[in-house]
Design an enzyme around this catalytic site. Structure first.
Site, PDB file in Angstrom:
ATOM      1  N   THR A 208       0.934  -1.122   0.091  1.00 29.20           N
ATOM      2  CA  THR A 208       0.138   0.092  -0.089  1.00 29.20           C
ATOM      3  C   THR A 208       0.759   1.335  -0.125  1.00 29.20           C
ATOM      4  O   THR A 208       0.525   2.018  -0.654  1.00 29.20           O
ATOM      5  CB  THR A 208      -0.923  -0.093   1.239  1.00 29.20           C
ATOM      6  OG1 THR A 208      -1.486  -1.197   1.496  1.00 29.20           O
ATOM      7  CG2 THR A 208      -1.992   1.084   1.305  1.00 29.20           C
TER       8      THR A 208
ATOM      9  N   SER B 241       4.376 -29.764   0.429  1.00 30.51           N
ATOM     10  CA  SER B 241       5.796 -29.656   0.867  1.00 30.51           C
ATOM     11  C   SER B 241       6.265 -30.122   1.904  1.00 30.51           C
ATOM     12  O   SER B 241       7.348 -29.927   2.426  1.00 30.51           O
ATOM     13  CB  SER B 241       5.898 -28.061   0.592  1.00 30.51           C
ATOM     14  OG  SER B 241       5.675 -27.335   1.706  1.00 30.51           O
TER      15      SER B 241
ATOM     16  N   LYS C  16      10.146 -19.323   2.725  1.00 28.29           N
ATOM     17  CA  LYS C  16      10.577 -20.438   3.806  1.00 28.29           C
ATOM     18  C   LYS C  16      11.901 -20.160   4.214  1.00 28.29           C
ATOM     19  O   LYS C  16      12.329 -20.396   5.406  1.00 28.29           O
ATOM     20  CB  LYS C  16      10.479 -21.873   2.857  1.00 28.29           C
ATOM     21  CG  LYS C  16       8.989 -22.102   2.472  1.00 28.29           C
ATOM     22  CD  LYS C  16       8.865 -23.561   1.736  1.00 28.29           C
ATOM     23  CE  LYS C  16       7.551 -24.047   1.589  1.00 28.29           C
ATOM     24  NZ  LYS C  16       7.498 -24.996   0.651  1.00 28.29           N
TER      25      LYS C  16
HETATM   26  P1  ADP Z   1       0.754  -3.879   2.853  1.00 25.66           P
HETATM   27  O1  ADP Z   1       0.048  -2.902   2.158  1.00 25.66           O
HETATM   28  O2  ADP Z   1       1.915  -4.690   2.105  1.00 25.66           O
HETATM   29  O3  ADP Z   1       0.214  -4.808   3.775  1.00 25.66           O
HETATM   30  P2  ADP Z   1       1.767  -1.529   4.349  1.00 25.66           P
HETATM   31  O4  ADP Z   1       2.071  -0.562   2.955  1.00 25.66           O
HETATM   32  O5  ADP Z   1       0.585  -1.170   4.948  1.00 25.66           O
HETATM   33  O6  ADP Z   1       1.777  -3.049   3.766  1.00 25.66           O
HETATM   34  O7  ADP Z   1       3.164  -1.122   5.131  1.00 25.66           O
HETATM   35  C1  ADP Z   1       3.008  -1.214   6.534  1.00 25.66           C
HETATM   36  C2  ADP Z   1       4.036  -0.214   6.971  1.00 25.66           C
HETATM   37  O8  ADP Z   1       5.372  -0.571   6.910  1.00 25.66           O
HETATM   38  C3  ADP Z   1       3.948   1.174   6.383  1.00 25.66           C
HETATM   39  O9  ADP Z   1       3.904   2.077   7.511  1.00 25.66           O
HETATM   40  C4  ADP Z   1       5.048   1.002   5.573  1.00 25.66           C
HETATM   41  O10 ADP Z   1       5.495   2.507   5.173  1.00 25.66           O
HETATM   42  C5  ADP Z   1       5.979   0.242   6.201  1.00 25.66           C
HETATM   43  N1  ADP Z   1       6.923  -0.346   5.403  1.00 25.66           N
HETATM   44  C6  ADP Z   1       6.698  -1.408   4.631  1.00 25.66           C
HETATM   45  N2  ADP Z   1       7.785  -1.773   3.798  1.00 25.66           N
HETATM   46  C7  ADP Z   1       8.693  -0.844   3.931  1.00 25.66           C
HETATM   47  C8  ADP Z   1       9.966  -0.579   3.512  1.00 25.66           C
HETATM   48  N3  ADP Z   1      10.708  -1.311   2.640  1.00 25.66           N
HETATM   49  N4  ADP Z   1      10.644   0.726   3.731  1.00 25.66           N
HETATM   50  C9  ADP Z   1      10.081   1.647   4.768  1.00 25.66           C
HETATM   51  N5  ADP Z   1       8.908   1.226   5.166  1.00 25.66           N
HETATM   52  C10 ADP Z   1       8.113   0.138   4.937  1.00 25.66           C
END
Ligand code: ADP
Length: 779
Positions: A362, A678, A721
């Site tokens: 997201t 698996s 994994k």
């Molecule tokens: P998803 O949509 O995959 O479930 P989100 O976009 O809601 O995940 O991410 C959750 C939190 O983690 C957010 O606040 C996001 O900014 C942070 N986050 C996830 N991956 C990273 C990254 N690679 N670097 C910095 N922050 C991250």
């Protein structure tokens, strides 16, 4: 009556606006000097006086010619001087008389009169006429309501027709001339005729009056009713706080329509709707439906758009600023921008970010919107099972609403947002229609310029929108949808990556939102690693983010209470702030175990370890499975067992022993149900370990499907994994040889710390897994 005959001399009292018939008794107020004198003269004589009416009411001193020549001789019965100088007299009319000569005019009138005699020749005709007159009088009374009904009975009691005519005439509101005509007529039949004509006239006039009156009344009632209702409505509107009333509202809508960016066809339609609304009562349910519709269409963006920033360097900077790592997805995004720069309308597939929760799908989409300087909207498709949720309900439904796409556009306020369709793999479908096919239309660039929402009724252009979808897994995405999309996988993060994300993103961001400046909170790298390892266990960083927020809250409390000026967090002090660790780091057993093997599983939320336990006890050769096992896993357990039975002699296992013992396989780890083939080699290894009493190395994790002949088949999700095995503290991985190419995807930091054994056959698994290194085979 007619008892007097001949002539005599009498004082004359001219009457104004009044006529006295014989036999009438009434009060007169006399004020004029001449009249008073005439009265006085009468009193001196025998109380007789002539009452004759003057033609004009207004004349104060009437001339001889202005007085009707026929009057009524009357007797004064009482006289009363009133304080204001006038005299009130009670007179009784006696008989008709004609003035022959004015004997005296100066001081008062003194006249000589002849008594008039009544004539009634044809008694029968008079009788008939009397009846008719009475009937007409009766009708007149009914209509006019000016004469009391009792008068009728007293009149009909009068036996003398002449007198009756006089009494009736006295009760009618006649012109003086008409009254005088009745007075002057001495022929009773003729007098009755005159009266009949008058009554007829009167009645007609009254009818007419009544009809007019009724019409006027109806009119009045109607306008009055409307007026009353309008006033009531105003009062209600006022009570409801709708002070401006309808007028203001309609004008406002028209003004909004004027400024709207809607195309002509929409404007024409809205104009009609506003006209319709104007005619409706403001408080009706229907009007609120129309109102909502107009508002919805007015608030939709139709042509307003934002200018794209397609500067690749700028975009790259923003993506890096928001996210650590994620090289592949970022790269793909930048390519997308590059293409967009070359062709304005991208016909390519929709991007779908696939990965476990919390890996930044997201937020990556949000970053892209930020980089391109577009608006960002997000809708979740999780649990959407009704086509109407995508396309809206028809307006005829009470409480109908547009679908989520249109609602999203409404909140975007521009026609070219980045539109995230979250959890597209959680779409459901049932009898209410297939939301997936509606989505197909949304995502198809050849169709989505004419997206139709049931509520909006008009087509809506989605071609400028950049759609991005997310999913946890690809399995459940409807095939036609999947074909439209290009998937970009984001698998979970390694410990080191998580540490970096914590250090560079999550902690600084949370410190900022909690108002903690950089110098006030220091978290050592070891402490961060401890949080990663012992406080969270996940593929993404969602819980890590939560712990970062938690840490900031705790630190804020310490800082605000003045306990400390600066909070330093080390692995030792960490527990004071976050409490006891939630996870034991390294799920790996402390000692090598018999009958217990760690398998590696892949679930929707990323990789996970899975411990398989087998116990053997005396019984009848039965085979039991318990724990969170799916059907595929049960079959795979059967296959593993069959394989081991078929090779039992090789492992020095007595067939008789197998027949007299039960085998119980259990997979205790199980918040998330696991399924898939698996775990085959894992279960086979566990069974063999239990049967042979040989322990399995504690640091080994394994994954692979098994055939009845012991061949090891490839599996999916090796990267996840391995990451989860690493998280769990395992250091040796046994995996199918066919998956060797997947090792590339595993980050160096993880790969370097682990030993990998690619295997083709169960024999090799045993070789690497069992503590002895190699089980003696019986040759
Ligand atoms: P998803 O949509 O995959 O479930 P989100 O976009 O809601 O995940 O991410 C959750 C939190 O983690 C957010 O606040 C996001 O900014 C942070 N986050 C996830 N991956 C990273 C990254 N690679 N670097 C910095 N922050 C991250």
């Amino acid at each position: 009556m007619g008892e007097h005959t001949g002539t005599r001399e009498l004082p004359l009292l001219p009457l104004r606006g009044l006529l006295v018939y014989p036999s009438m008794v009434l009060h007169l107020d006399v004020g004029r000097e001449k009249s008073v004198k005439a009265l006085e003269r009468a009193m001196v004589d025998d109380n007789y006086i002539l009452l004759s009416t003057q033609e004009e009411v207004q004349v104060e001193e009437p001339d001889v010619e202005q007085i009707y020549p026929v009057g009524t001789v009357a007797r004064v019965k009482q006289m009363l001087k009133l304080p204001n100088g006038t005299i009130r007299v009670l007179v009784e009319g006696i008989q008709r008389a004609r003035i022959e000569e004015f004997l005296q005019k100066d001081e008062y009138f003194y006249v000589s009169i002849t008594y008039l005699q009544e004539t009634s020749e044809n008694q029968n005709e008079i009788e008939a006429l009397v009846r008719t007159v009475l009937q007409h009088f009766e009708q007149y009374i009914k209509i006019s309501k000016k004469v009391s009904p009792e008068t009728l009975s007293s009149v009909s009691d009068i036996e003398e027709p002449g007198r009756m005519a006089d009494v009736i005439a006295s009760h009618l509101p006649l012109k003086m001339k008409d009254k005088q005509d009745v007075l002057e007529e001495t022929d009773i039949y003729k007098r009755l005729e005159i009266l009949l004509t008058i009554l007829n006239n009167e009645r007609e006039v009254l009818e007419l009056e009544r009809r007019i009156g009724q019409r006027v009344k109806k009119q009045m009632e109607k306008t009055q009713k409307e007026y009353y209702l309008r006033e009531q409505m105003k009062a209600i509107q006022k009570e409801l706080g709708d002070r401006e009333g309808r007028g203001g509202e309609i004008e406002e809508l028209r003004a909004q329509l004027n400024e709207s960016d809607a195309p002509e066809r929409i404007k024409t339609k809205l104009e009609k709707e506003i006209d319709r609304l104007e005619k409706m009562p403001a408080t009706s349910a229907e009007s609120s439906v129309v109102r909502t519709y107009i508002d919805t269409l007015l608030s939709l963006p139709w042509s307003v758009n934002t200018e794209d920033n397609l500067d690749i360097a700028h975009a790259e900077a923003i993506l890096d600023e928001d996210h650590y790592g994620l090289e592949k997805p970022k790269e793909r995004m930048l390519e997308y921008l590059a293409v967009k720069k070359l062709v304005s309308q991208i016909q390519g597939p929709i991007l779908c970010l696939v990965g476990p929760p919390g890996v930044g799908k997201t937020s990556l989409a949000k970053s892209i919107a930020r980089a391109m300087e577009r608006q960002f909207v997000r809708i979740s498709l999780g649990g959407v099972r009704d086509e109407a949720e995508i396309r809206g309900h028809r307006r005829t439904y009470v409480g109908a609403m547009p679908g989520r796409i249109i609602q999203g556009m409404r909140s975007a306020k521009t026609v070219n947002p980045v539109f995230l369709l979250d959890e597209i793999d959680k779409l459901a479908s049932d009898f209410r229609g297939d939301p997936a096919s509606a989505l197909l239309e949304v995502l198809d660039p050849n169709q989505n310029d004419k997206f139709s929402d049931h509520y909006v009724e008009e087509t809506y252009d989605l071609t400028n929108v950049i759609f991005i979808t997310t999913a946890n897994t690809l399995h459940t995405i409807p095939r036609p949808l999947l074909d439209r999309m290009e998937t970009i996988e984001i698998s979970g993060y390694t410990e080191v990556e998580k540490l970096k994300i914590m250090q560079g993103y999550l902690l600084p961001k949370n410190m900022e939102t909690h108002g903690i400046s950089k110098d006030k909170l220091k978290v050592s790298e070891e402490a961060m690693m401890k949080i990663v390892r012992q406080y969270t266990r996940e593929a993404g960083v969602r819980n890590l983010n939560r712990e970062a927020a938690n840490l900031c809250r705790k630190a804020a409390k310490i800082l605000v209470s003045g306990e400390k000026k600066r909070v330093v967090v080390t692995p030792k002090t960490l527990e004071n702030l976050l409490g006891k660790p939630r996870f034991r780091y390294g799920l790996a057993e402390v000692e090598d175990q018999i009958g217990s093997v760690t398998g590696l599983a892949w679930t929707q939320v990323g990789g996970d370890t899975l411990s398989v336990e087998v116990s053997v006890y005396p019984g009848k050769g039965n085979f039991t499975l318990t724990g969170q096992l799916g059907d595929v896993m049960k079959e795979s357990a059967q296959a593993a067992f069959s394989y081991i039975r078929s090779r039992a002699t090789e492992w020095k296992i007595d067939q008789e022993f197998l027949e007299k013992h039960d085998i119980h396989i259990h997979a205790p780890e199980g918040a998330i149900p696991k399924d898939g083939p698996s775990a085959g080699i894992t279960m086979a290894t566990a069974i063999l370990s239990a049967l042979t009493n040989i322990a399995v190395r504690k640091e080994v994790g394994m994954t692979g499907e098994i055939t009845l002949r012991g061949r090891v088949l490839p599996i999916g999700g090796l990267k996840e994994k391995v990451l989860s095995a690493h998280r769990a503290g395992l250091t040796t991985i046994i995996f199918p040889k066919d998956n060797e190419k997947d090792l590339e995807d595993i980050p160096d930091s993880v790969r370097d710390e682990m030993t990998f054994h690619a295997v083709e056959h169960m024999d090799e698994v045993i070789k690497y897994a069992f503590v002895t290194g190699k089980t003696e085979k019986k040759k």
